[in-house]
Design a protein around this motif. Structure first.
Motif, short mmCIF file in Angstrom:
data_model
loop_
_atom_site.label_atom_id
_atom_site.label_comp_id
_atom_site.label_asym_id
_atom_site.label_seq_id
_atom_site.Cartn_x
_atom_site.Cartn_y
_atom_site.Cartn_z
N TRP A 161 0.85 -1.19 0.00
CA TRP A 161 0.00 0.00 0.00
C TRP A 161 0.88 1.24 0.00
CZ3 TRP A 161 -1.66 -4.61 1.48
CH2 TRP A 161 -3.00 -4.96 1.24
N SER A 162 0.45 2.26 -0.68
CA SER A 162 1.20 3.51 -0.70
C SER A 162 0.84 4.27 0.57
CB SER A 162 0.82 4.33 -1.94
OG SER A 162 1.56 5.53 -1.99
N ASP A 163 1.60 4.02 1.63
CA ASP A 163 1.23 4.49 2.97
C ASP A 163 1.64 5.92 3.27
OD1 ASP A 163 0.03 2.13 3.69
OD2 ASP A 163 1.82 1.29 4.61
N THR A 294 -7.36 -0.39 4.67
CA THR A 294 -6.62 -0.94 3.53
C THR A 294 -7.29 -2.19 2.97
OG1 THR A 294 -5.20 -2.19 5.06
CG2 THR A 294 -4.41 -0.03 4.33
N ASN A 295 -8.53 -2.44 3.37
CA ASN A 295 -9.32 -3.59 2.90
C ASN A 295 -8.54 -4.90 3.02
OD1 ASN A 295 -11.30 -5.23 1.83
ND2 ASN A 295 -11.79 -3.83 0.16
N ARG A 325 1.85 -7.26 -11.51
CA ARG A 325 2.72 -8.10 -10.69
C ARG A 325 3.27 -7.36 -9.48
NH1 ARG A 325 6.32 -12.18 -13.99
NH2 ARG A 325 5.84 -13.35 -12.08
N GLU A 326 3.32 -6.06 -9.54
CA GLU A 326 3.64 -5.22 -8.38
C GLU A 326 2.63 -4.09 -8.35
OE1 GLU A 326 8.50 -5.70 -8.04
OE2 GLU A 326 7.62 -3.74 -8.48
N PHE A 327 1.75 -4.10 -7.36
CA PHE A 327 0.68 -3.09 -7.38
C PHE A 327 0.28 -2.69 -5.96
CE2 PHE A 327 -1.06 -7.36 -7.70
CZ PHE A 327 -2.08 -7.39 -6.75
N TYR A 328 -0.33 -1.51 -5.89
CA TYR A 328 -0.82 -0.97 -4.63
C TYR A 328 -2.24 -1.47 -4.36
CZ TYR A 328 2.96 2.52 -4.69
OH TYR A 328 4.17 3.16 -4.70
N GLY A 329 -2.52 -1.73 -3.09
CA GLY A 329 -3.88 -2.01 -2.67
C GLY A 329 -4.65 -0.72 -2.40
N PRO A 330 -5.97 -0.82 -2.16
CA PRO A 330 -6.80 0.37 -1.96
C PRO A 330 -6.71 0.93 -0.55
CG PRO A 330 -8.12 -1.61 -1.77
CD PRO A 330 -6.73 -2.07 -2.13
N SER A 362 -7.34 -2.45 -7.10
CA SER A 362 -5.96 -2.02 -6.86
C SER A 362 -5.74 -0.58 -7.31
CB SER A 362 -4.97 -2.95 -7.59
OG SER A 362 -5.12 -2.85 -8.98
N ASN A 363 -4.61 -0.02 -6.87
CA ASN A 363 -4.32 1.40 -7.11
C ASN A 363 -3.09 1.61 -7.99
OD1 ASN A 363 -6.38 2.90 -5.99
ND2 ASN A 363 -5.52 2.84 -3.93
N GLY A 364 -2.87 0.72 -8.95
CA GLY A 364 -1.80 0.94 -9.92
C GLY A 364 -0.46 0.36 -9.49
N GLN A 365 0.50 0.50 -10.39
CA GLN A 365 1.82 -0.10 -10.20
C GLN A 365 2.60 0.59 -9.09
OE1 GLN A 365 4.05 -0.47 -13.82
NE2 GLN A 365 5.88 -1.29 -12.84
#
Length: 369
Positions: A161-163, A294-295, A325-330, A362-365
């Motif tokens: 996650w992009s924290d 973060t679901n 293959r590498e991504f951010y969660g919501p 998801s929220n992108g790479q």
């Protein structure tokens, strides 16, 4: 707030159980396969063992992660107890040893979802899985130089996650609540954990715009309620009324902080992270100013789903773009104004997810600095 005391007691029991646990190294067929099939020739399996490796289930966040994994398993028509649980209690050494033991037991016919506990532990876990012909999807922690596409199909995916930005948002809510003046303390996660690093950085980013607020102290609480309680008590002893706000790296840390403040008869604004059910209730009451959801239910289910469907050959990870293959969660910010509505939508009635929609929420790479 009796659940906070109960939570602390559960963590004490978990530590005692960890001391009784034994660790097993790789052996047998899995060891023989360390130099076996190359990633581009990865075998697939009709019915691989599905496993989740995580810290422990007494933590509400990890309970939701694993509940998502169980929901995915049930969607396959299997009983939820067919999910294999590897509980590391925060030990990277035990995490790796348990994975190697399961690789040996399953002869590599394994779909593994895992948080490797800290970033350096991710590489040996992935290398062990790839060498044994297993499929692994990781969550939260890995080093920046480790990528799924370097392992063909066997390292299926990594989600984090992009924290930094959400943590900065919670920090700004806190700093506004204290009038832009005073002193704050930060209680963080395990120092080498990616989310712990990003959440502290989010606070520091916000503080740049508040010159009249001093960061009095920042200490790692290892995502642990009891340790957070002890650290907050020491902060109170050292800084007393200089503390006008508390920035917590997750909800369970916040529970320990609240108990420490309550014991001293203090009422200080705090913000947390994760959006656990108990924390959302505390936000609704105004005891916590904000938390970030973060679901974890979706995160836990889709991480297991990715590993499983790759292991069965339903899709080839190596044919997917890097953003798959590498991504951010919501993430969703929760404040007292919307806590009740959020609880009804996400917690009282857990949404039903399509576990083959791997990247929908998801929220992108993942981006690297």
């Amino acid at each position: 707030m009796s659940f906070i005391k109960k939570f602390i007691e559960q963590e004490k029991i978990s530590r005692r159980n960890l001391l009784l646990a034994s660790a097993y190294g790789i052996s047998g067929a899995a060891a023989m396969r360390m130099f076996g099939p190359s990633p581009v020739q990865a075998a697939t399996y009709a019915d691989p063992t599905i496993a989740w490796s995580y810290r422990n289930r007494t933590n509400p966040y990890w309970n939701e992660i694993v509940s998502g994994g169980e929901a995915f398993v049930e969607s396959l028509g299997k009983p939820k107890d067919s999910l294999t649980h590897l509980i590391n209690e925060g030990s990277s050494e035990k995490s790796l040893a348990d994975v190697k033991a399961l690789l040996a037991k399953t002869n590599g016919e394994l779909a593994l979802a895992i948080d490797t506990n800290d970033a350096p532990n991710c590489r040996p876990v992935v290398e062990a899985c790839a060498g044994a012909g297993a499929y692994v999807s990781t969550l939260w922690n890995k080093t920046d130089d480790l990528h799924p596409w370097d392992f063909g199909d066997n390292y299926v995916s990594h989600m984090t996650w992009s924290d930094e930005k959400p943590a900065e948002q919670t920090a700004r809510i806190l700093l506004e609540a204290i009038g832009g003046k005073g002193g704050v303390v930060h209680l963080g996660g395990i120092a080498s954990n990616n989310p712990a690093i990003e959440r502290l950085q989010g606070l520091k980013n916000a503080l740049k715009d508040y010159p009249d607020v001093e960061l009095l102290d920042a200490q790692p609480a290892d995502w642990d309620t009891q340790k957070a309680n002890q650290i907050m008590s020491s902060f109170i002893t050292r800084y007393g009324d200089e503390i006008t706000g508390v920035h917590c790296a997750n909800d369970t840390i916040g529970y320990g902080v609240l108990e420490a403040l309550r014991a001293e008869g203090m009422s200080v604004p705090i913000v947390t992270y994760d959006g656990n059910p108990q924390a959302v209730e505390l936000v609704a009451k105004g005891d916590i100013l904000a938390t970030v959801f973060t679901n974890p239910h979706w995160g836990g289910g889709v991480t297991a789903a990715l590993a499983y469907h790759a292991a069965t050959g339903a899709f080839k990870p190596s044919e997917e773009p890097n953003e798959h293959r590498e991504f951010y969660g919501p993430t969703i910010m929760i404040t007292p104004e919307d806590a009740v509505e959020f609880k009804a939508a996400y917690l009282d009635n857990v949404p039903t997810y399509d576990w083959k929609d791997f990247w929908g929420p998801s929220n992108g790479q993942i981006l690297y600095k």
